[in-house]
Design an enzyme around this catalytic site. Structure first.
Site: not given
Ligand code: EPZ
Length: 429
Positions: A22-23, A126, A131, A316, A408
């Site tokens: 999915k991701n 969420c 996030r 995840d 999902r």
């Molecule tokens: C991706 O989310 C995945 N989603 C998530 O999977 C996964 O948990 C996550 O990466 C971490 O591996 C998809 O690929 C669709 P990040 P993403 O930006 O890209 C912080 C699932 O269940 N951050 O790597 O949104 C954030 O809050 C989902 O399939 C900021 O602070 O995650 C987090 O603490 C859930 N500011 C960390 O960085 C930003 O602008 C990592 O988030 C962006 C992120």
């Protein structure tokens, strides 16, 4: 609303085909906005998030076709999607669409790169935390975009096109790296992304962009270099196997006991989770066919884990591993370092009789002799599937509510488990 009923007890034996990730599929589909030619994606899983993103892309002008089922094809084989954004008809991604799925915010990058403007609703928080998208916006600014927030929307502009720049992410971000890759591919000049995410889904997107004509070096390492090109073209690309689905079923087998081949799974995509499972007493055997997971009567041993960006233990899979540890012979510590609020499954696991104590970002899980089935519900998809895993080993019946979360992210969940001997069924309404 549908529910899933599970009667715990049976071991799992058989074969589970692993779906496309999915991701990986989501950013790949979004990349179709970068070109007026057709992007063909194979092995796309049948999931609610994919359908939702198709609707969003259609709103921007993407035409799509889905290949039908071929004779003899099993239902779990992924679909082939043909996506073509011959013209972008709308550069606005509205609140009612973006609010349903965070990843849809990433359309900001290709819209901005191709059209010089994008107006995309802020995704909001969420169930797993606030996030924010500040790193994504910072990256676009480094590529020359002007960014304003107006009435809940990000309004991004680069009238003369994006230009290459140095992007330094303060924290590893998957979404930030995806957006930077897409935007920089069509920018004028060279870009370097420092502290880039190294997740396999990043490599999959970069591979596809390269097939489309992008110039990218270093994907899969912390430093990615991109030389912008004037235009990208069509390509054909197969989505990589889902490492989170793989790890989830591996943990299900570890929990219920048995012997299952996870067909098409690739060990290098989740080595840290497989090592953790081995330490917990599970046999993991990799072959050309996939990964065989076996636990025949051996006790589940406690193992401490801390989630980390790839190649570390994935956030995840944290909820699923916690479910497994509830039956371990002793106490384990599970630390969540990626999201600040990803322990919503703890109170639901407690309904089965699990003993879990929370201490800030750490859960201390004390294994119990037996779990007992219960009515449960969860707030995100990985948490929901952790309840399914607990239910497989619980005495009696479990009813999982709010199963739309599972839809999902897990293709044919009940069918895949039933085929291996689990007692699990979906009840409509
Ligand atoms: C991706 O989310 C995945 N989603 C998530 O999977 C996964 O948990 C996550 O990466 C971490 O591996 C998809 O690929 C669709 P990040 P993403 O930006 O890209 C912080 C699932 O269940 N951050 O790597 O949104 C954030 O809050 C989902 O399939 C900021 O602070 O995650 C987090 O603490 C859930 N500011 C960390 O960085 C930003 O602008 C990592 O988030 C962006 C992120």
């Amino acid at each position: 609303m549908d529910r899933i009923r599970i009667v715990g007890g049976p071991e799992l034996h058989g074969v589970i085909p692993i779906s496309g990730a999915k991701n990986a599929a989501l950013p790949l589909m979004i990349a179709s906005l970068l070109t007026n030619e057709t992007l063909t994606l194979e092995n796309v899983p049948r999931l609610a998030d994919i359908t939702a993103l198709l609707r969003i892309l259609q709103n921007h002008g993407v035409d799509y076709k889905i290949d039908g089922k071929r004779p003899g094809e099993v239902q779990t084989t992924g679909r082939t999607l043909h996506l073509q954004a011959a013209a972008i008809v709308d550069t606005t991604a509205p609140y009612d669409l973006v609010s349903k799925m965070r990843a849809s915010f990433w359309v900001v990058a290709p819209l901005l790169a191709r059209m010089g403007e994008a107006k995309v609703s802020l995704p909001g928080g969420c169930a797993i935390g606030t996030r924010p998208v500040d790193f994504l916006l910072m990256a676009l600014e480094k590529l020359g975009a002007s960014i304003e927030i107006e009435a809940g929307y990000v309004v991004a502009k680069a009238r003369k096109g994006l230009r290459g720049g140095e992007i330094v992410f303060p924290k590893v971000t998957v979404g930030g790296t995806h957006t930077a890759l897409m935007a920089a591919s069509l920018a004028h000049g060279d870009t370097t992304i420092h502290n880039a995410a190294r997740e396999p889904e990043i490599v999959d997107l970069a591979d596809c962009l390269v097939k489309m004509g992008a110039k990218i070096k270093g994907a899969g390492t912390s430093t990615i270099e991109i030389s912008g090109v004037a235009r990208l073209g069509g390509a054909r690309h197969a989505v990589l196997p889902d490492r989170i689905e793989t790890g989830t079923y591996a943990m299900a087998v570890a929990m219920a006991g048995g012997d299952v081949l996870l067909e098409g799974a690739r060990p290098e995509l989740l080595q840290s989770a497989l090592d953790t499972l081995t330490a917990s007493g599970v046999d993991i055997i990799s072959s050309n066919e996939g990964i065989r997971v076996r636990r025949n009567g051996a006790p589940i041993m406690p193992v401490d884990v801390s989630t980390d960006p790839f190649p570390g233990f994935p956030t995840d899979l944290q909820a699923q591993f916690m479910a497994l540890m509830t039956r371990a012979k002793g106490a384990s510590r599970i630390t969540e370092t990626i999201f600040e609020n990803r322990f919503m499954h703890v109170q639901e696991l407690a309904r089965f009789g699990a003993k879990i104590r929370l201490d800030n970002d750490m859960a201390i899980v004390t294994g119990v002799e037996k779990l007992t089935g219960a009515p449960v519900m969860a707030t995100d998809l990985r948490a929901s599937v952790s309840l399914v895993i607990a239910a497989l080993a619980a005495e009696g019946e479990t009813m999982v509510h709010r199963v739309y979360h599972l839809d999902r992210g897990f293709e044919h969940l009940e069918q895949k488990l039933v085929a291996c001997g689990a007692v699990i069924e979906r009840l409509a309404g």
